[in-house]
Design a protein around this motif. Sequence first.
Motif, PDB file in Angstrom:
ATOM      1  N   THR A  32       0.826  -1.208   0.000  1.00  0.00           N
ATOM      2  CA  THR A  32       0.000   0.000   0.000  1.00  0.00           C
ATOM      3  C   THR A  32       0.860   1.259   0.000  1.00  0.00           C
ATOM      4  O   THR A  32       0.625   2.193  -0.770  1.00  0.00           O
ATOM      5  CB  THR A  32      -0.927   0.024   1.227  1.00  0.00           C
ATOM      6  OG1 THR A  32      -1.725  -1.171   1.241  1.00  0.00           O
ATOM      7  CG2 THR A  32      -1.837   1.238   1.195  1.00  0.00           C
ATOM      8  N   SER A 111      -2.898   6.183  11.139  1.00  0.00           N
ATOM      9  CA  SER A 111      -2.635   6.407   9.715  1.00  0.00           C
ATOM     10  C   SER A 111      -3.895   6.227   8.875  1.00  0.00           C
ATOM     11  O   SER A 111      -4.084   6.908   7.875  1.00  0.00           O
ATOM     12  CB  SER A 111      -1.531   5.463   9.231  1.00  0.00           C
ATOM     13  OG  SER A 111      -0.295   5.808   9.804  1.00  0.00           O
ATOM     14  N   VAL A 112      -4.753   5.304   9.277  1.00  0.00           N
ATOM     15  CA  VAL A 112      -6.033   5.122   8.579  1.00  0.00           C
ATOM     16  C   VAL A 112      -6.861   6.407   8.682  1.00  0.00           C
ATOM     17  O   VAL A 112      -7.438   6.876   7.693  1.00  0.00           O
ATOM     18  CB  VAL A 112      -6.819   3.937   9.177  1.00  0.00           C
ATOM     19  CG1 VAL A 112      -8.221   3.862   8.562  1.00  0.00           C
ATOM     20  CG2 VAL A 112      -6.087   2.626   8.937  1.00  0.00           C
ATOM     21  N   THR A 115      -5.296   9.124   6.411  1.00  0.00           N
ATOM     22  CA  THR A 115      -5.532   8.932   4.974  1.00  0.00           C
ATOM     23  C   THR A 115      -7.003   9.111   4.617  1.00  0.00           C
ATOM     24  O   THR A 115      -7.336   9.387   3.462  1.00  0.00           O
ATOM     25  CB  THR A 115      -5.065   7.546   4.512  1.00  0.00           C
ATOM     26  OG1 THR A 115      -5.680   6.527   5.316  1.00  0.00           O
ATOM     27  CG2 THR A 115      -3.560   7.405   4.606  1.00  0.00           C
ATOM     28  N   SER A 116      -7.874   8.949   5.592  1.00  0.00           N
ATOM     29  CA  SER A 116      -9.310   9.092   5.331  1.00  0.00           C
ATOM     30  C   SER A 116      -9.765  10.541   5.377  1.00  0.00           C
ATOM     31  O   SER A 116     -10.823  10.876   4.832  1.00  0.00           O
ATOM     32  CB  SER A 116     -10.118   8.282   6.358  1.00  0.00           C
ATOM     33  OG  SER A 116      -9.798   6.912   6.291  1.00  0.00           O
ATOM     34  N   THR A 117      -8.992  11.391   6.035  1.00  0.00           N
ATOM     35  CA  THR A 117      -9.421  12.771   6.234  1.00  0.00           C
ATOM     36  C   THR A 117      -8.561  13.805   5.510  1.00  0.00           C
ATOM     37  O   THR A 117      -8.976  14.956   5.365  1.00  0.00           O
ATOM     38  CB  THR A 117      -9.427  13.114   7.735  1.00  0.00           C
ATOM     39  OG1 THR A 117      -8.115  12.868   8.283  1.00  0.00           O
ATOM     40  CG2 THR A 117     -10.443  12.256   8.476  1.00  0.00           C
ATOM     41  N   LEU A 130       2.151  10.719   7.929  1.00  0.00           N
ATOM     42  CA  LEU A 130       1.531   9.409   7.760  1.00  0.00           C
ATOM     43  C   LEU A 130       2.558   8.293   7.921  1.00  0.00           C
ATOM     44  O   LEU A 130       2.277   7.240   8.494  1.00  0.00           O
ATOM     45  CB  LEU A 130       0.891   9.325   6.369  1.00  0.00           C
ATOM     46  CG  LEU A 130       0.427   7.952   5.892  1.00  0.00           C
ATOM     47  CD1 LEU A 130      -0.769   7.485   6.707  1.00  0.00           C
ATOM     48  CD2 LEU A 130       0.076   7.998   4.410  1.00  0.00           C
ATOM     49  N   ASN A 204      -9.355   1.700  -1.869  1.00  0.00           N
ATOM     50  CA  ASN A 204      -8.530   2.879  -1.614  1.00  0.00           C
ATOM     51  C   ASN A 204      -7.449   2.514  -0.599  1.00  0.00           C
ATOM     52  O   ASN A 204      -7.554   1.496   0.102  1.00  0.00           O
ATOM     53  CB  ASN A 204      -9.363   4.078  -1.121  1.00  0.00           C
ATOM     54  CG  ASN A 204     -10.224   3.714   0.067  1.00  0.00           C
ATOM     55  OD1 ASN A 204      -9.723   3.220   1.064  1.00  0.00           O
ATOM     56  ND2 ASN A 204     -11.523   3.963  -0.045  1.00  0.00           N
ATOM     57  N   SER A 206      -6.668   3.794   2.313  1.00  0.00           N
ATOM     58  CA  SER A 206      -7.072   3.777   3.719  1.00  0.00           C
ATOM     59  C   SER A 206      -7.730   2.452   4.096  1.00  0.00           C
ATOM     60  O   SER A 206      -7.563   1.966   5.220  1.00  0.00           O
ATOM     61  CB  SER A 206      -8.016   4.940   4.025  1.00  0.00           C
ATOM     62  OG  SER A 206      -9.191   4.866   3.230  1.00  0.00           O
ATOM     63  N   THR A 207      -8.457   1.849   3.158  1.00  0.00           N
ATOM     64  CA  THR A 207      -9.067   0.543   3.432  1.00  0.00           C
ATOM     65  C   THR A 207      -7.994  -0.533   3.581  1.00  0.00           C
ATOM     66  O   THR A 207      -8.092  -1.415   4.453  1.00  0.00           O
ATOM     67  CB  THR A 207     -10.041   0.154   2.304  1.00  0.00           C
ATOM     68  OG1 THR A 207     -11.062   1.143   2.212  1.00  0.00           O
ATOM     69  CG2 THR A 207     -10.672  -1.200   2.560  1.00  0.00           C
ATOM     70  N   LEU A 209      -4.924  -0.013   4.609  1.00  0.00           N
ATOM     71  CA  LEU A 209      -4.295   0.235   5.903  1.00  0.00           C
ATOM     72  C   LEU A 209      -5.181  -0.274   7.040  1.00  0.00           C
ATOM     73  O   LEU A 209      -4.687  -0.820   8.035  1.00  0.00           O
ATOM     74  CB  LEU A 209      -4.029   1.733   6.085  1.00  0.00           C
ATOM     75  CG  LEU A 209      -2.999   2.373   5.151  1.00  0.00           C
ATOM     76  CD1 LEU A 209      -2.902   3.867   5.428  1.00  0.00           C
ATOM     77  CD2 LEU A 209      -1.645   1.718   5.295  1.00  0.00           C
ATOM     78  N   ALA A 210      -6.485  -0.104   6.895  1.00  0.00           N
ATOM     79  CA  ALA A 210      -7.420  -0.603   7.913  1.00  0.00           C
ATOM     80  C   ALA A 210      -7.350  -2.121   8.016  1.00  0.00           C
ATOM     81  O   ALA A 210      -7.452  -2.687   9.113  1.00  0.00           O
ATOM     82  CB  ALA A 210      -8.839  -0.153   7.576  1.00  0.00           C
TER      83      ALA A 210
END
Length: 230
Positions: A32, A111-112, A115-117, A130, A204, A206-207, A209-210
């Motif tokens: 990622t 970090s999630v 990256t989401s915001t 990040l 994406n 962020s997903t 990373l989640a």
Amino acid sequence: MSCLYWTESISTKNIDFLLLWLTISTGVIDATTYPFFNVFVSNMTGNVTFLALAVAQMHLRSISAPNSVVALVGFCVGVLLSGQLGHIFGHESRWWLFTTLMVQTLLVVLSVILTSTITFEADSPKVLGLIVPLALSYGAQSATSRGLGIAEIPTVNITGAMIDLFLDKNGLAPANRPRNRRAAFIVLLFAGAVVGGVTARMVNPSTALALAAAEKFVAAVAVLFIPANA
């Protein structure tokens, strides 16, 4: 749960599954961060190479000297802090393993959220914020796996495992169990990278990373069910 339960040392006799599970998270995270942020947060060999190419003035879009430096420093700090604290509290202590894995999870969750915001570009100074928590998390993971004493499953470094897959320290073919551990580590690191790359591309970053954070959380919970060292 009693105080004795938390302070007891877990059995590392069959700890392989935990380290192999964390290996999948490593594959996910690097697949990622590299394509989207031009950096590895666990594969420091790659970052050293990127940094050397930057010094050699190889101006490639996939190379970012600041990102590589921050990842290297963050990883080393994660190793140092986790390694020293693990030495003090006991690398095999149930409460310490649970705590360090939960902290690692929260660092990835941070970090999630970022990256989401926030919109990140690989060459933007904002991306350094990040990289730091991710590098800290996977440096700590490296120290955690080393502390458990299963050298065949380092969870973050594939080079030594590939050599040792075929030769032991005496230059001979290794015994079955060490060989199988190394083979499983390599396969699962590859599988994690495929999953991470596909998730980041089709959904994406962020997903993806989640997903890595979720895998770390599962590992932390699994520590609660590992039998005590007899």
